[in-house]
Scaffold this motif. Sequence first.
Motif, PDB file in Angstrom:
ATOM      1  N   ASP A   1      43.749  71.705  61.013  1.00 43.42           N
ATOM      2  CA  ASP A   1      45.030  72.268  61.455  1.00 43.42           C
ATOM      3  C   ASP A   1      45.698  71.353  62.480  1.00 43.42           C
ATOM      4  O   ASP A   1      46.919  71.262  62.546  1.00 43.42           O
ATOM      5  CB  ASP A   1      44.847  73.686  62.002  1.00 43.42           C
ATOM      6  CG  ASP A   1      43.769  73.741  63.071  1.00 43.42           C
ATOM      7  OD1 ASP A   1      42.848  72.890  63.026  1.00 43.42           O
ATOM      8  OD2 ASP A   1      43.834  74.612  63.954  1.00 43.42           O
ATOM      9  N   LYS A   2      44.887  70.645  63.270  1.00 40.26           N
ATOM     10  CA  LYS A   2      45.433  69.673  64.222  1.00 40.26           C
ATOM     11  C   LYS A   2      46.313  68.646  63.514  1.00 40.26           C
ATOM     12  O   LYS A   2      47.346  68.235  64.022  1.00 40.26           O
ATOM     13  CB  LYS A   2      44.278  68.897  64.882  1.00 40.26           C
ATOM     14  CG  LYS A   2      43.672  69.547  66.091  1.00 40.26           C
ATOM     15  CD  LYS A   2      42.726  68.540  66.755  1.00 40.26           C
ATOM     16  CE  LYS A   2      42.240  69.011  68.108  1.00 40.26           C
ATOM     17  NZ  LYS A   2      41.331  68.021  68.713  1.00 40.26           N
TER      18      LYS A   2
ATOM     19  N   ASN B   1      49.529  70.313  62.217  1.00 40.54           N
ATOM     20  CA  ASN B   1      50.426  70.607  63.341  1.00 40.54           C
ATOM     21  C   ASN B   1      51.090  69.347  63.872  1.00 40.54           C
ATOM     22  O   ASN B   1      52.309  69.299  64.035  1.00 40.54           O
ATOM     23  CB  ASN B   1      49.657  71.284  64.479  1.00 40.54           C
ATOM     24  CG  ASN B   1      49.213  72.683  64.078  1.00 40.54           C
ATOM     25  OD1 ASN B   1      49.737  73.247  63.115  1.00 40.54           O
ATOM     26  ND2 ASN B   1      48.251  73.232  64.801  1.00 40.54           N
ATOM     27  N   ALA B   2      50.287  68.319  64.127  1.00 35.70           N
ATOM     28  CA  ALA B   2      50.828  67.085  64.695  1.00 35.70           C
ATOM     29  C   ALA B   2      51.875  66.488  63.759  1.00 35.70           C
ATOM     30  O   ALA B   2      52.944  66.050  64.191  1.00 35.70           O
ATOM     31  CB  ALA B   2      49.705  66.075  64.932  1.00 35.70           C
TER      32      ALA B   2
ATOM     33  N   SER C   1      53.651  68.016  61.260  1.00 35.38           N
ATOM     34  CA  SER C   1      54.857  68.800  60.977  1.00 35.38           C
ATOM     35  C   SER C   1      55.786  68.857  62.189  1.00 35.38           C
ATOM     36  O   SER C   1      56.990  68.980  62.039  1.00 35.38           O
ATOM     37  CB  SER C   1      54.487  70.205  60.499  1.00 35.38           C
ATOM     38  OG  SER C   1      53.962  70.941  61.568  1.00 35.38           O
ATOM     39  N   ARG C   2      55.217  68.745  63.400  1.00 38.56           N
ATOM     40  CA  ARG C   2      56.068  68.770  64.601  1.00 38.56           C
ATOM     41  C   ARG C   2      57.098  67.649  64.586  1.00 38.56           C
ATOM     42  O   ARG C   2      58.192  67.801  65.107  1.00 38.56           O
ATOM     43  CB  ARG C   2      55.200  68.645  65.860  1.00 38.56           C
ATOM     44  CG  ARG C   2      55.032  69.964  66.599  1.00 38.56           C
ATOM     45  CD  ARG C   2      54.618  69.735  68.059  1.00 38.56           C
ATOM     46  NE  ARG C   2      53.414  68.910  68.154  1.00 38.56           N
ATOM     47  CZ  ARG C   2      52.168  69.396  68.102  1.00 38.56           C
ATOM     48  NH1 ARG C   2      51.965  70.687  67.937  1.00 38.56           N
ATOM     49  NH2 ARG C   2      51.138  68.591  68.192  1.00 38.56           N
TER      50      ARG C   2
END
Lengths: 353, 353
Positions: free
Chosen positions: B192-193, B196-197, B199-200
């Motif tokens: 998930d990291k 998340n990284a 898509s941000r």
Amino acid sequence: MRPADLALHPSPWLKTLGPCGDVVFSTRIRLARNVEGYPFPARLKEPDPRREFEARLAGWLGEARPAEDLHYWNLDGLKPIERLLLMERHLISRELAQGDGDRGVCFSSAEQISIMTNEEDHLRIQVIRPGLAIDEALAMAIEIDRKLETRIPYAFDDQLGYLTACPTNVGTGLRISVMMHLPGLVLGEQMDKVFNAASRVGLAVRGSHGEGSKAVGDVVQISNQHTLGRTEEEIAEVVRAIVAKIVDYERGVRQHLLEESRARVEDKIWRSVGVLRTARLVGSEESQSLLSAVRLGISMKLYGDLRIGDLNELLVLTQPGHLQAIRGKEIRADDRDAVRATLLRERFKAESN
Amino acid sequence: MRPADLALHPSPWLKTLGPCGDVVFSTRIRLARNVEGYPFPARLKEPDPRREFEARLAGWLGEARPAEDLHYWNLDGLKPIERLLLMERHLISRELAQGDGDRGVCFSSAEQISIMTNEEDHLRIQVIRPGLAIDEALAMAIEIDRKLETRIPYAFDDQLGYLTACPTNVGTGLRISVMMHLPGLVLGEQMDKVFNAASRVGLAVRGSHGEGSKAVGDVVQISNQHTLGRTEEEIAEVVRAIVAKIVDYERGVRQHLLEESRARVEDKIWRSVGVLRTARLVGSEESQSLLSAVRLGISMKLYGDLRIGDLNELLVLTQPGHLQAIRGKEIRADDRDAVRATLLRERFKAESN
């Protein structure tokens, strides 16, 4: 031999391939006997009467000398690990290992004969033989029984036969258990055949530690449930017939698998060898299942580095009590998987080079 | 080299360990370009205008000589297995391999440069480099682009930049894709990291065959989604920063796993080696996952018989097109698992002895 030394000297008979050894691990005969005039063990009030009675049983066993080379041990005098070893070797029952109160066992150094005291009954005579050998095992058990009878006043009723703590054993007190290896039937999804055949004639299908133990994977025990109203020979006849039928089923499925799904079977066996040669953590159940696949592979001539007897031995040596005894120390449950994996790697690496 | 020979000569660069090669397989740059005055390929009416136009593109490529040693192939002139090989080698896209109509590709024998014609756009320039090498790959792609521009009248708008069939590519027409190997993050359940990284900052996380392909297991492609309103260098900067962060995450987790769960990781890696050395049937997905574990093992210095480059090569060679080309014949899907297992056994047995 002290029980603690068992792990270093695996049962001599384990390596022997008995009759139908490709499908049958072993045949076990058990006779339940009690002494006239004494309450059954569960009702022998602690501690004095039970202690005194256990000593008397031990004395009788010594005097009757039912077989050469028997040594008697009081279970309370043994360490927990020694009791576990005896149980994993099938020299005592789980009930005797985990029970309390004065109780004991004598067994021969060949480990084919053992006699438990103050288990569910005062005496449990047991004979184990490799492979399918009901007649030989039964003959040996009866011979021991006769010798004990010369010294010990058995509780016997002319109408009922031998009296036992549990009504299901009254009569002959005989249980015949045949430990079978049925990986073909499991792979071919035909285990229902075994359950059907056995239950039609009143036989039980159980796991490798008898009553109350689950049938894990492809190792099952077939045994009679009725002891009353028929002779020992009649009981043997029923078990013999069903076991012969199951042996045929199993061999038929193995042959069929070889012809129809050879690649799939080879894959299963060789993957198991691969994991046994390399894994760093192997749990108890996985170990049994990997070794079972290799045992099948040997019997199908798909794997030849080890013999069936080696696998029989490994199936015992990889159990928790044996692992700890081999390493000479207590091993936390968490760490046993690593110790088991190391033992397996040593065995399988050594054979592969 | 004919495309059919690709299987016998694995990409030279595959064996090379590029920068951050422990975590990054490769960096790919793609530039989308179109020719002024012609409809986009989807609107080039069959057959004549498209055929004629494809021949013209091939002619321009020949005249512009954007790189040494480029050979042009019309896809319709190739067999299905050759198209599959090109796709598995990432020299053409799945879309070009499976599409129809006149279309082609030229690629260098070092396989680091390929240019597709009549894919979604008239021209797709692609440069691949081993490891993390965004700057080098981008520089090479731009150099090729400059050379093509001398001959080919690009469709370009002063306001928007390069015009493309799909609005998401308008502007720079640039896609930077970094193919990463993240088994540590998968094992540590921290993927998930990555999502998340990425898509941000508007990056996409995809499977190894780009758009529409699932992220299977621990191989993912990180790529930019926006091409408009920023320079090539600005896009590169965003991808470079996130990939560097993910490389750090992955290395951190691997180190943590070594310190905290060494036995569990060793077990996973060595079991994979065991299965690769022995299995008789290995499916495509399982193969990727076993090889991925071994690749991790090499980078963690837990396994030393092969190098990371060998694993990169095996990950390509075990795909269906390559398997069939190596064996020199069509192989039914059912039989491929056996052929794949044989290839893997040969490689892993050879190394283990």
